[in-house]
Design an enzyme around this catalytic site. Structure first.
Site, PDB file in Angstrom:
ATOM      1  N   ASN A 107       0.836  -1.116  -0.059  1.00 11.82           N
ATOM      2  CA  ASN A 107      -0.025  -0.036  -0.069  1.00 11.82           C
ATOM      3  C   ASN A 107       0.784   1.343   0.090  1.00 11.82           C
ATOM      4  O   ASN A 107       0.837   2.120  -0.849  1.00 11.82           O
ATOM      5  CB  ASN A 107      -1.041  -0.033   1.147  1.00 11.82           C
ATOM      6  N   THR A 152     -18.628  37.236 -30.474  1.00 14.37           N
ATOM      7  CA  THR A 152     -19.496  36.750 -29.296  1.00 14.37           C
ATOM      8  C   THR A 152     -20.896  36.014 -29.755  1.00 14.37           C
ATOM      9  O   THR A 152     -21.089  36.716 -30.998  1.00 14.37           O
ATOM     10  CB  THR A 152     -19.800  37.833 -28.231  1.00 14.37           C
ATOM     11  N   HIS A 153     -21.215  34.904 -29.292  1.00 17.99           N
ATOM     12  CA  HIS A 153     -22.366  34.164 -29.867  1.00 17.99           C
ATOM     13  C   HIS A 153     -22.034  33.927 -31.192  1.00 17.99           C
ATOM     14  O   HIS A 153     -22.699  33.674 -31.894  1.00 17.99           O
ATOM     15  CB  HIS A 153     -23.555  35.077 -29.959  1.00 17.99           C
ATOM     16  N   SER A 274      -8.975  13.566 -48.855  1.00 19.24           N
ATOM     17  CA  SER A 274     -10.190  12.846 -48.665  1.00 19.24           C
ATOM     18  C   SER A 274      -9.842  11.509 -49.766  1.00 19.24           C
ATOM     19  O   SER A 274      -9.150  11.763 -50.653  1.00 19.24           O
ATOM     20  CB  SER A 274     -11.398  13.447 -49.088  1.00 19.24           C
ATOM     21  N   LYS A 280     -10.419  17.993 -51.228  1.00 19.43           N
ATOM     22  CA  LYS A 280     -10.734  18.240 -49.678  1.00 19.43           C
ATOM     23  C   LYS A 280      -9.122  18.439 -48.960  1.00 19.43           C
ATOM     24  O   LYS A 280      -8.394  17.856 -49.468  1.00 19.43           O
ATOM     25  CB  LYS A 280     -11.231  17.094 -49.133  1.00 19.43           C
ATOM     26  N   ASN A 282      -8.607  18.403 -44.894  1.00 17.86           N
ATOM     27  CA  ASN A 282      -9.303  18.194 -43.701  1.00 17.86           C
ATOM     28  C   ASN A 282      -8.445  18.501 -42.577  1.00 17.86           C
ATOM     29  O   ASN A 282      -7.279  18.171 -42.441  1.00 17.86           O
ATOM     30  CB  ASN A 282     -10.072  16.824 -43.639  1.00 17.86           C
ATOM     31  N   GLU A 287      -9.537  18.233 -35.295  1.00 24.97           N
ATOM     32  CA  GLU A 287     -10.771  17.462 -34.840  1.00 24.97           C
ATOM     33  C   GLU A 287     -10.363  16.316 -33.857  1.00 24.97           C
ATOM     34  O   GLU A 287     -11.161  15.868 -33.017  1.00 24.97           O
ATOM     35  CB  GLU A 287     -11.380  16.731 -36.010  1.00 24.97           C
ATOM     36  N   TYR A 314      -6.845   1.935   2.377  1.00 25.76           N
ATOM     37  CA  TYR A 314      -6.814   1.306   1.178  1.00 25.76           C
ATOM     38  C   TYR A 314      -7.879   0.523   0.979  1.00 25.76           C
ATOM     39  O   TYR A 314      -8.399  -0.294   1.741  1.00 25.76           O
ATOM     40  CB  TYR A 314      -5.356   0.787   1.296  1.00 25.76           C
TER      41      TYR A 314
HETATM   42  N1  ARG Z   1      -1.423  -3.859  -7.248  1.00 25.54           N
HETATM   43  C1  ARG Z   1      -1.871  -3.344  -5.930  1.00 25.54           C
HETATM   44  C2  ARG Z   1      -2.452  -1.782  -6.236  1.00 25.54           C
HETATM   45  O1  ARG Z   1      -2.022  -1.549  -7.466  1.00 25.54           O
HETATM   46  C3  ARG Z   1      -0.830  -3.408  -5.122  1.00 25.54           C
HETATM   47  C4  ARG Z   1      -1.555  -3.250  -3.620  1.00 25.54           C
HETATM   48  C5  ARG Z   1      -2.099  -4.376  -3.117  1.00 25.54           C
HETATM   49  N2  ARG Z   1      -2.547  -4.095  -1.683  1.00 25.54           N
HETATM   50  C6  ARG Z   1      -3.259  -4.914  -0.888  1.00 25.54           C
HETATM   51  N3  ARG Z   1      -3.445  -4.777  -0.005  1.00 25.54           N
HETATM   52  N4  ARG Z   1      -4.047  -6.012  -1.649  1.00 25.54           N
HETATM   53  O2  ARG Z   1      -3.262  -1.504  -5.706  1.00 25.54           O
END
Ligand code: ARG
Length: 480
Positions: A107, A152-153, A274, A280, A282, A287, A314
């Protein structure tokens, strides 16, 4: 990895459903940087031996070489980039590898890796933004005096200088660059050491790890560090607004280069033809800039929607944060590659640009303001000039067809100097209020803009310097 707790093998369908390798393999180098810093900090805190730290670093450097050469084939069975690298490390160096994850969770690992990754990409986007702003300054210098209709507009309103128009986009993109810098500022602290959510019972040296990775220091709340993603939102906020600004500019150029407007001339090299219609030309690039904007906005929404109901801290949902981020980055990078050279090559048909204003009605405000300077209340002046325009329209005349005598009878309040203001050139040159369209005013804004680019370049440089600290961890000459 969690075999101890489970009595059954993970089902194959779950393995494939939960893996994130397809979206996080691109984080490999940053993950290795983070792991080298973590190992060095563990050694400094006496949690692993100096020999183990060296072995970890050497093993990771070898893995880096394997990744760079394409030799490393990651396995989705190992879920993600982090587990693949750790697994390979243990294969290579044995028990020292098994100590790398001391005091760390994926985490805080993924939160750190993502910051390193995004910081790097934002730095190159920042360079792209500087190139875009520079291209707009160049176009503004080139077309500082060039008169075009202002709308404008989407109805003709008042004449403006094309230089002023380019500087309007400069102003918007400059704010986007500020949002980009804000995003960079929001990822200067290091989550490493936050652990799974609550920190660690081990005496980790968080300052050391943060400094090695070029962060200003450790993050100050472990729950926040692993559970929030607003630093990624800050990227999306830059990206979405930038894409919207680029899309509006593109729409203008598509319109102004169409036959009905026809005064913007797009470079052939940035247009396509085109397959059927030989005549053409373009504006596909413009776009597509417009067309890709929806994806960038969508990715911003995707992140917000993912976050809105998540309990602290998490949750696995957060794994998906990478998908939209990478896709959005790819779009923004592609727009920044194509837009600056296109803008630098745009030309104007100056004669056609003013031809569209040949009825002179865009000067109506100038006449009304002239009357104000002769003491007439603005509302009365507005009515009088409106009446003249209506009269001209009914008699199929232009404002320029009116003779001195006509003006004298229509506006007895006017003097002989009225004639001097009845030109497109006079109209733009007299709009000298701060931020107005007069060429001399635009010249000032261009020079302010040049100075600001220098400042933005410096701000990016200081982030780049911090970032290169982390890069040095991957230089084999750097002692452990
Ligand atoms: N692959 C996971 C992610 O990108 C890693 C973290 C996983 N953590 C866990 N507590 N399972 O978030």
């Amino acid at each position: 990895m969690w075999k101890g707790r489970f009595s059954e093998e993970t089902s194959d369908v779950v393995r494939s459903f939960t893996q994130s390798l397809d979206i996080d393999w691109c984080l490999a180098e940053c993950d290795i940087q983070g792991s080298i810093a973590h190992a060095l900090a563990l050694a400094k805190a006496g949690l692993i031996s100096p020999g183990e730290s060296v072995a970890i670093r050497e093993g990771l450097m070898r893995i880096l070489a394997e990744i760079r050469s394409g030799e490393f084939i990651p396995s989705a069975d190992l879920e993600d980039v982090h587990m693949n690298i750790e697994h390979r490390l243990t294969e290579l160096i044995g028990s020292a590898g098994a100590r790398l994850h001391t005091g760390r969770s994926r985490n805080d690992q993924v939160a750190t890796t993502m910051r390193l990754f995004l910081r790097n990409r934002l730095l190159s986007l920042g360079d792209g933004m500087l190139r875009l702003l520079d291209a707009l300054l160049g176009a503004a210098r080139k077309h500082r005096e060039c008169i075009v209709p202002g709308y404008t507009h989407l109805q003709q309103a008042q004449p403006i200088t094309l230089g002023h128009y380019w500087m309007a986009h400069f102003a918007a993109f400059r704010r986007d660059l500020e949002r980009l810098l804000f995003a960079l500022d929001s990822m200067t602290e290091c989550p490493l050491g936050a652990g799974a959510l609550a920190g660690s019972t081990l005496p980790l040296d968080r300052e050391c790890a943060a400094a090695l990775l070029g962060f200003s220091g450790p993050t100050d709340n472990s729950l926040d560090s692993v559970g929030q993603r607003d630093y990624i939102f800050n990227y999306h906020s830059f990206a979405a607004m930038f894409a919207v600004h680029a899309s509006r500019l593109s729409e203008d150029l598509v319109l102004y280069s169409s036959q009905e407007f026809g005064w913007i001339l797009l470079p052939d090299a940035f247009c396509t033809g085109s397959s059927m219609m030989p005549q053409k030309k373009n504006p596909d690039v413009l776009e597509l800039i417009r067309g890709k904007t929806g994806q960038v906005i969508g990715h911003l929404l995707d992140l917000l929607v993912s976050l809105k109901g998540l309990p602290m801290t998490y949750d696995r949902d957060l794994q998906e944060d990478k998908r939209g981020m990478e896709s959005s980055l790819a779009v923004v990078e592609s727009v920044l590659a194509v837009l600056p050279p296109l803008l630098s090559a745009v030309e104007v048909d100056r004669e056609r640009a003013v031809r569209g204003m040949s009825d002179g009605f865009v000067l109506a405000t100038d006449v009304a303001e002239y009357l104000v300077q002769r003491g007439i209340p603005f509302r009365d002046a507005h009515w009088k000039v409106g009446r003249i325009v209506r009269d001209c329209l009914e008699k199929r005349k232009t404002l320029f067809d009116l003779t001195c005598e006509d003006w004298k009878s229509l506006l007895p309040e006017a003097g002989d100097d009225l004639a001097g203001i009845l030109s497109l050139r006079a109209s733009v040159e007299r709009r000298t209020t701060f931020g107005g369209t007069a060429p001399e005013e635009v010249a000032q804004r261009i020079s302010d803009g040049e100075k600001s680019l220098f400042e933005y370049g410096r701000a990016l440089e200081s982030h780049r310097k911090a970032h290169s600290t982390a890069g040095e961890l991957l230089c084999s000459s750097k002692p452990a």
